[in-house]
Scaffold this active site. Structure first.
Site, PDB file in Angstrom:
ATOM      1  CG  HIS A 164       7.462  -3.034 -33.653  1.00 55.31           C
ATOM      2  ND1 HIS A 164       8.649  -3.433 -34.250  1.00 55.31           N
ATOM      3  CD2 HIS A 164       7.809  -2.074 -32.753  1.00 55.31           C
ATOM      4  CE1 HIS A 164       9.639  -2.742 -33.734  1.00 55.31           C
ATOM      5  NE2 HIS A 164       9.151  -1.906 -32.824  1.00 55.31           N
ATOM      6  CB  SER A 220       8.339  -9.159 -40.041  1.00 59.63           C
ATOM      7  OG  SER A 220       8.186  -7.827 -40.489  1.00 59.63           O
ATOM      8  CG  MET A 223       9.355   0.445 -35.231  1.00 59.75           C
ATOM      9  SD  MET A 223      10.377  -0.490 -36.400  1.00 59.75           S
ATOM     10  CE  MET A 223       9.094  -1.498 -37.145  1.00 59.75           C
ATOM     11  CG  MET A 283       8.318   1.080 -40.086  1.00 58.66           C
ATOM     12  SD  MET A 283       9.690   0.552 -41.140  1.00 58.66           S
ATOM     13  CE  MET A 283       9.947  -1.119 -40.533  1.00 58.66           C
ATOM     14  CG  MET A 296      14.011  -2.857 -31.840  1.00 61.33           C
ATOM     15  SD  MET A 296      12.981  -3.818 -32.981  1.00 61.33           S
ATOM     16  CE  MET A 296      13.850  -3.545 -34.549  1.00 61.33           C
ATOM     17  CG  ASP A 326      11.939  -7.126 -35.397  1.00 63.89           C
ATOM     18  OD1 ASP A 326      12.518  -7.636 -36.364  1.00 63.89           O
ATOM     19  OD2 ASP A 326      11.001  -6.311 -35.519  1.00 63.89           O
ATOM     20  CG  ASP A 362       7.851  -4.566 -38.542  1.00 61.83           C
ATOM     21  OD1 ASP A 362       8.071  -4.440 -37.322  1.00 61.83           O
ATOM     22  OD2 ASP A 362       8.283  -5.516 -39.216  1.00 61.83           O
ATOM     23  CG  HIS A 381       6.375  -8.378 -35.865  1.00 64.04           C
ATOM     24  ND1 HIS A 381       6.342  -8.163 -34.504  1.00 64.04           N
ATOM     25  CD2 HIS A 381       7.128  -7.375 -36.379  1.00 64.04           C
ATOM     26  CE1 HIS A 381       7.053  -7.104 -34.199  1.00 64.04           C
ATOM     27  NE2 HIS A 381       7.526  -6.589 -35.333  1.00 64.04           N
TER      28      HIS A 381
END
Length: 217
Positions: free
Chosen positions: A65, A7, A67, A36, A136, A174, A34, A32
């Site tokens: 991913h 990540s 979020m 956000m 998660m 994750d 992330d 990966h």
């Protein structure tokens, strides 16, 4: 074989291109990313422009991913930026099937993520449409948290849904993945292991990734 997805949330953001190249050379299986928004989760990270800038630095799959709230507003942009997998949260909106169709319209893999408190049953009616489930094992938003082991228990149920429909499905996990926890996650049926601090804990990414691939085996 365990697939390790470092990540970049734990990477040095001042030199992300170099970090991506180093992870590729160190034996990472995919990257990966992330995303956000400071709303769905309390942290704020990167947008599609950064993903596009990073894309030339590796041929590894970009596992994006989301979020974020209202992911439908950004799926096209992240797909166009070079995402190979886009995962949205079951909890992020009322129209999950529509989100999956939006992702698949770009001929890339579609995933759904479940927060620790979200039961597996929430995926029963969508399982035949998706390529990946991201379980998660921490509450999303920040790296470096300890794994919530109880979250792994939902994996068997997810696999049951997929088996009934004879659906090939990747299971990703994750949160809190390190040498001491990866074997338990693998035993639960995980294919892809997202790891942040365990990969970036020292400058020798190759040794850190190899440690994760061999720990408890």
């Amino acid at each position: 074989m365990r697939m390790i997805a470092p990540s970049i949330l734990s990477a040095d953001f001042s030199r992300l291109g170099e970090e991506i190249r180093a992870l590729d050379q160190a034996g990472a299986d995919l990257i990966h990313i992330d995303v956000m928004d400071g709303h769905f989760v309390p942290n704020l990270t990167i947008g599609p422009g950064v993903v596009k800038a990073l894309r030339p630095h590796t041929k590894l799959l970009f596992d994006v991913h989301l979020m974020i709230s209202e992911p439908e507003r950004y799926i096209d942009a992240f797909a166009d930026a070079g995402a190979d997998i886009i995962t949205v949260h079951q909890e992020s909106g009322a129209h999950l099937h529509r989100l999956i169709q939006m992702i698949k319209a770009h001929n890339i893999k579609a995933g759904v993520s479940l927060n620790p408190a979200t039961p597996a049953i929430m995926l029963e009616d969508i399982i035949s449409e998706i390529d990946l489930v991201l379980v998660m094992t921490v509450n999303p938003g920040f790296g470096g948290q300890a794994m919530i082991p109880a979250a792994l228990k939902k994996i068997n149920r997810i696999k049951e849904f997929a088996g009934v429909r004879e659906r090939a499905l990747l299971i990703e996990v994750d949160g809190g993945i390190k040498a001491e926890t990866i074997a338990a996650a693998e035993a639960a049926g995980v294919d892809i292991f997202v790891a942040g601090s365990a990969v970036f804990k020292s400058d020798n990414y190759a040794d850190n990734i190899e440690e994760l691939k061999k720990a408890g085996a």
